[in-house]
Design a protein around this motif. Structure first.
Motif, PDB file in Angstrom:
ATOM      1  N   SER A 164      -7.000 -25.226  -3.886  1.00 13.19           N
ATOM      2  CA  SER A 164      -7.890 -26.369  -3.723  1.00 13.19           C
ATOM      3  C   SER A 164      -9.282 -25.923  -3.289  1.00 13.19           C
ATOM      4  CB  SER A 164      -7.308 -27.325  -2.673  1.00 13.19           C
ATOM      5  OG  SER A 164      -8.240 -28.307  -2.308  1.00 13.19           O
ATOM      6  N   SER A 165     -10.261 -26.735  -3.631  1.00 13.89           N
ATOM      7  CA  SER A 165     -11.633 -26.437  -3.198  1.00 13.89           C
ATOM      8  C   SER A 165     -11.927 -27.042  -1.832  1.00 13.89           C
ATOM      9  CB  SER A 165     -12.639 -26.968  -4.228  1.00 13.89           C
ATOM     10  OG  SER A 165     -12.493 -28.371  -4.379  1.00 13.89           O
ATOM     11  N   VAL A 166     -10.955 -27.769  -1.263  1.00 14.10           N
ATOM     12  CA  VAL A 166     -11.154 -28.398   0.052  1.00 14.10           C
ATOM     13  C   VAL A 166      -9.891 -28.202   0.885  1.00 14.10           C
ATOM     14  CG1 VAL A 166     -11.704 -30.490   1.326  1.00 14.10           C
ATOM     15  CG2 VAL A 166     -12.667 -30.153  -0.956  1.00 14.10           C
ATOM     16  N   LEU A 167      -9.944 -27.299   1.841  1.00 10.81           N
ATOM     17  CA  LEU A 167      -8.846 -27.102   2.779  1.00 10.81           C
ATOM     18  C   LEU A 167      -9.010 -28.038   3.973  1.00 10.81           C
ATOM     19  CD1 LEU A 167      -8.668 -23.197   2.811  1.00 10.81           C
ATOM     20  CD2 LEU A 167      -7.074 -24.758   1.707  1.00 10.81           C
ATOM     21  N   THR A 209     -14.272 -20.881   6.912  1.00 10.72           N
ATOM     22  CA  THR A 209     -12.923 -20.447   6.540  1.00 10.72           C
ATOM     23  C   THR A 209     -12.982 -19.369   5.462  1.00 10.72           C
ATOM     24  OG1 THR A 209     -12.025 -22.652   7.041  1.00 10.72           O
ATOM     25  CG2 THR A 209     -10.670 -21.197   5.673  1.00 10.72           C
ATOM     26  N   VAL A 210     -12.143 -18.348   5.623  1.00 11.83           N
ATOM     27  CA  VAL A 210     -12.059 -17.238   4.670  1.00 11.83           C
ATOM     28  C   VAL A 210     -10.592 -17.024   4.316  1.00 11.83           C
ATOM     29  CG1 VAL A 210     -12.282 -14.725   4.460  1.00 11.83           C
ATOM     30  CG2 VAL A 210     -14.181 -16.068   5.373  1.00 11.83           C
ATOM     31  N   LEU A 211     -10.318 -16.715   3.044  1.00  8.19           N
ATOM     32  CA  LEU A 211      -8.967 -16.428   2.592  1.00  8.19           C
ATOM     33  C   LEU A 211      -8.717 -14.923   2.617  1.00  8.19           C
ATOM     34  CD1 LEU A 211      -8.802 -18.713  -0.598  1.00  8.19           C
ATOM     35  CD2 LEU A 211      -8.348 -19.340   1.778  1.00  8.19           C
ATOM     36  N   VAL A 212      -7.475 -14.549   2.854  1.00  6.72           N
ATOM     37  CA  VAL A 212      -7.076 -13.148   2.742  1.00  6.72           C
ATOM     38  C   VAL A 212      -5.753 -13.099   1.990  1.00  6.72           C
ATOM     39  CG1 VAL A 212      -5.899 -13.119   4.999  1.00  6.72           C
ATOM     40  CG2 VAL A 212      -6.695 -10.973   3.997  1.00  6.72           C
ATOM     41  N   ASN A 213      -5.646 -12.145   1.074  1.00  3.97           N
ATOM     42  CA  ASN A 213      -4.486 -12.017   0.189  1.00  3.97           C
ATOM     43  C   ASN A 213      -4.404 -13.176  -0.807  1.00  3.97           C
ATOM     44  OD1 ASN A 213      -2.258 -10.374  -0.584  1.00  3.97           O
ATOM     45  ND2 ASN A 213      -0.846 -11.863   0.291  1.00  3.97           N
ATOM     46  N   ALA A 242     -14.617 -21.554  -3.812  1.00  4.77           N
ATOM     47  CA  ALA A 242     -14.978 -22.485  -2.746  1.00  4.77           C
ATOM     48  C   ALA A 242     -14.974 -21.787  -1.393  1.00  4.77           C
ATOM     49  CB  ALA A 242     -14.009 -23.668  -2.735  1.00  4.77           C
ATOM     50  N   TYR A 243     -14.231 -20.675  -1.316  1.00  2.09           N
ATOM     51  CA  TYR A 243     -14.159 -19.892  -0.087  1.00  2.09           C
ATOM     52  C   TYR A 243     -14.251 -18.414  -0.439  1.00  2.09           C
ATOM     53  CZ  TYR A 243     -12.244 -24.250   1.714  1.00  2.09           C
ATOM     54  OH  TYR A 243     -12.056 -25.568   2.052  1.00  2.09           O
ATOM     55  N   SER A 244     -14.833 -17.632   0.464  1.00  2.00           N
ATOM     56  CA  SER A 244     -14.804 -16.186   0.302  1.00  2.00           C
ATOM     57  C   SER A 244     -13.381 -15.698   0.557  1.00  2.00           C
ATOM     58  CB  SER A 244     -15.764 -15.511   1.278  1.00  2.00           C
ATOM     59  OG  SER A 244     -17.102 -15.749   0.922  1.00  2.00           O
ATOM     60  N   GLY A 245     -13.050 -14.525   0.024  1.00  2.00           N
ATOM     61  CA  GLY A 245     -11.703 -14.030   0.218  1.00  2.00           C
ATOM     62  C   GLY A 245     -11.586 -12.536   0.000  1.00  2.00           C
ATOM     63  N   VAL A 246     -10.436 -12.010   0.370  1.00  2.00           N
ATOM     64  CA  VAL A 246     -10.120 -10.592   0.193  1.00  2.00           C
ATOM     65  C   VAL A 246      -8.777 -10.501  -0.531  1.00  2.00           C
ATOM     66  CG1 VAL A 246      -9.696  -8.379   1.314  1.00  2.00           C
ATOM     67  CG2 VAL A 246     -11.296 -10.017   2.338  1.00  2.00           C
ATOM     68  N   ASN A 281     -24.262 -16.759   8.992  1.00  2.00           N
ATOM     69  CA  ASN A 281     -25.138 -17.116   7.865  1.00  2.00           C
ATOM     70  C   ASN A 281     -24.423 -18.141   6.978  1.00  2.00           C
ATOM     71  OD1 ASN A 281     -27.267 -14.875   8.308  1.00  2.00           O
ATOM     72  ND2 ASN A 281     -25.348 -13.728   8.152  1.00  2.00           N
ATOM     73  N   PRO A 282     -24.384 -19.408   7.386  1.00  2.00           N
ATOM     74  CA  PRO A 282     -23.598 -20.434   6.683  1.00  2.00           C
ATOM     75  C   PRO A 282     -23.968 -20.620   5.218  1.00  2.00           C
ATOM     76  CG  PRO A 282     -24.322 -21.232   8.837  1.00  2.00           C
ATOM     77  CD  PRO A 282     -25.053 -19.958   8.587  1.00  2.00           C
ATOM     78  N   THR A 283     -25.185 -20.254   4.822  1.00  2.00           N
ATOM     79  CA  THR A 283     -25.605 -20.478   3.439  1.00  2.00           C
ATOM     80  C   THR A 283     -25.344 -19.275   2.530  1.00  2.00           C
ATOM     81  OG1 THR A 283     -27.865 -19.725   3.945  1.00  2.00           O
ATOM     82  CG2 THR A 283     -27.397 -22.090   4.176  1.00  2.00           C
ATOM     83  N   THR A 284     -24.730 -18.220   3.079  1.00  2.00           N
ATOM     84  CA  THR A 284     -24.428 -17.041   2.262  1.00  2.00           C
ATOM     85  C   THR A 284     -23.477 -17.418   1.127  1.00  2.00           C
ATOM     86  OG1 THR A 284     -24.667 -15.560   4.155  1.00  2.00           O
ATOM     87  CG2 THR A 284     -23.419 -14.727   2.273  1.00  2.00           C
ATOM     88  N   PRO A 285     -23.751 -17.014  -0.115  1.00  2.00           N
ATOM     89  CA  PRO A 285     -22.849 -17.348  -1.234  1.00  2.00           C
ATOM     90  C   PRO A 285     -21.452 -16.775  -1.008  1.00  2.00           C
ATOM     91  CG  PRO A 285     -24.966 -16.540  -2.045  1.00  2.00           C
ATOM     92  CD  PRO A 285     -24.953 -16.288  -0.572  1.00  2.00           C
ATOM     93  N   ASN A 286     -20.454 -17.518  -1.434  1.00  2.00           N
ATOM     94  CA  ASN A 286     -19.075 -17.042  -1.314  1.00  2.00           C
ATOM     95  C   ASN A 286     -18.836 -15.883  -2.271  1.00  2.00           C
ATOM     96  OD1 ASN A 286     -18.335 -18.978   0.616  1.00  2.00           O
ATOM     97  ND2 ASN A 286     -17.911 -20.497  -0.958  1.00  2.00           N
ATOM     98  N   ARG A 287     -17.942 -14.982  -1.885  1.00  4.61           N
ATOM     99  CA  ARG A 287     -17.611 -13.855  -2.750  1.00  4.61           C
ATOM    100  C   ARG A 287     -16.194 -13.387  -2.457  1.00  4.61           C
ATOM    101  NH1 ARG A 287     -18.833  -8.621  -0.285  1.00  4.61           N
ATOM    102  NH2 ARG A 287     -19.423  -8.879   1.898  1.00  4.61           N
TER     103      ARG A 287
END
Length: 347
Positions: free
Chosen positions: A140-143, A150-154, A161-165, A319-325
């Motif tokens: 989802s684009s809204v957790l 919020t950042v995702l891992v795995n 919608a969120y940065s992740g690893v 830095n809240p405006t940093t693009p997600n990656r």
């Protein structure tokens, strides 16, 4: 008029110690000086903290003041040492920044995962890292974390919608297959599932790519209902009762699956691992190296993933405006007895 029940008191460090069966000082060291605590004890204390929903007093004071020095970490399954490694990586980064990590365990339950996210959001933590279950919620684009960074891992957010690893799961599946093919194995089976799990399907895709490059090699797929030992035992019983000699290697989508396979193979008179059939696992779970037949595995860099996720979260907070990656890390193969031991020659 009935009175509403009194609110349940918040668990204390003493409650955590009693639940984990350790001394109060061990709980304190786990939180403040984890290097002083044995790994097995530390995992038990962290599980107790997650199960009880314990929040440190210093964290609670900072939340009451409106300035949080804590971040939340939602893990899919603390019983899997891979997620404990992720927690260790997150803690290492946050400790250097003077921040605490509040760990909660979803225990592979979607409703509990939502509850954990809502709990941390209400607690006004500075940010949340989640190793989500592979469900519609994760895509989802809204957790349910509202404005909490919020950042995702795995897991990778399909819409960013969120940065992740993440780890390159396709490459991991390819590594396992290439290892077995290099040993002369040609009749391979991929065991894992359910196949709607993105990590499992990516590992299968990688294995297929490797097998397609070798003339005369084949790959059959056996979809399982899960990735635990009992599912591996079910696959092994099927292979030994219906397909004896048909296959010479199994690529397991998890280490627990591989352990279940090896257990059953070891119960068959005259049947050996890897003499008759070689086995690989995935994750480098701590049990893999301690199995009666040590399991060859594709290792995911859990601690490095946790560190990268923590860095992404700190960047998001500052830095809240940093693009997600999405940061992609590489797995690596660890060969052990289940594929290398003994002697074997291809016909």
């Amino acid at each position: 008029m009935e009175r509403s029940p009194a609110p349940k008191p918040q668990p204390s460090m003493a409650d955590v110690a009693a639940h984990a069966g350790v001394a109060l000082g061990t709980v304190s060291n786990t939180l403040n000086n984890p290097e002083k605590v044995r790994e097995a004890t530390r995992r038990r204390v962290l599980s107790a903290i997650a199960e009880l929903g314990f929040v440190r007093n210093d964290a609670a004071r900072s939340l009451a003041a409106g300035v949080s020095t804590s971040v939340g970490l939602v893990l899919a399954d603390l019983g899997n040492s891979f997620f404990v490694d992720i927690a260790r990586g997150v803690e290492a980064v946050m400790r250097r920044r003077g921040m605490d990590v509040l760990i909660v365990n979803s225990d592979i339950e979607p409703t509990r995962e939502v509850h954990n996210l809502e709990l941390l959001d209400r607690s006004r933590v500075a940010g949340i890292i989640i190793a989500p279950l592979d469900t519609a919620l994760a895509r989802s684009s809204v957790l349910p974390t509202r404005s909490t960074p919020t950042v995702l891992v795995n897991f990778e957010s399909p819409s960013l919608a969120y940065s992740g690893v993440i780890v390159d799961e396709r490459h991991g599946g390819r590594l396992a297959a290439e290892h077995l093919l290099a040993l002369g194995r040609r009749r391979l089976v991929f065991a894992g599932g359910p196949l709607f799990l993105s990590a499992v399907s990516a590992r299968l895709d990688g294995a297929r790519e490797a097998v397609a490059q070798v003339p005369g090699a084949s790959l059959e797929v056996i979809e399982t209902r899960g990735l635990n030992i009992r599912h591996g035992r079910e696959v092994a019983k099927r292979l030994t009762s219906q397909s004896a000699g048909r296959f010479d290697a199994v690529i397991s989508a998890s280490d627990l699956l591989a352990i279940g396979l090896v257990q059953v193979f070891g119960e068959v008179p005259g049947f050996s691992v890897p003499g008759d059939i070689a086995v690989t696992g995935y994750d480098n779970n701590h049990f893999a190296s301690e199995s009666a037949v040590p399991i060859s595995t594709v290792a995911q860099p859990g601690e490095e993933m946790g560190q990268a996720a923590a860095d992404l979260l700190l960047d998001r907070i500052e830095n809240p405006t940093t693009p997600n990656r999405t940061v992609t890390l590489e797995p690596h193969l660890i060969p052990r007895t289940s594929s290398l031991g003994g002697t074997w020659r291809r016909d």
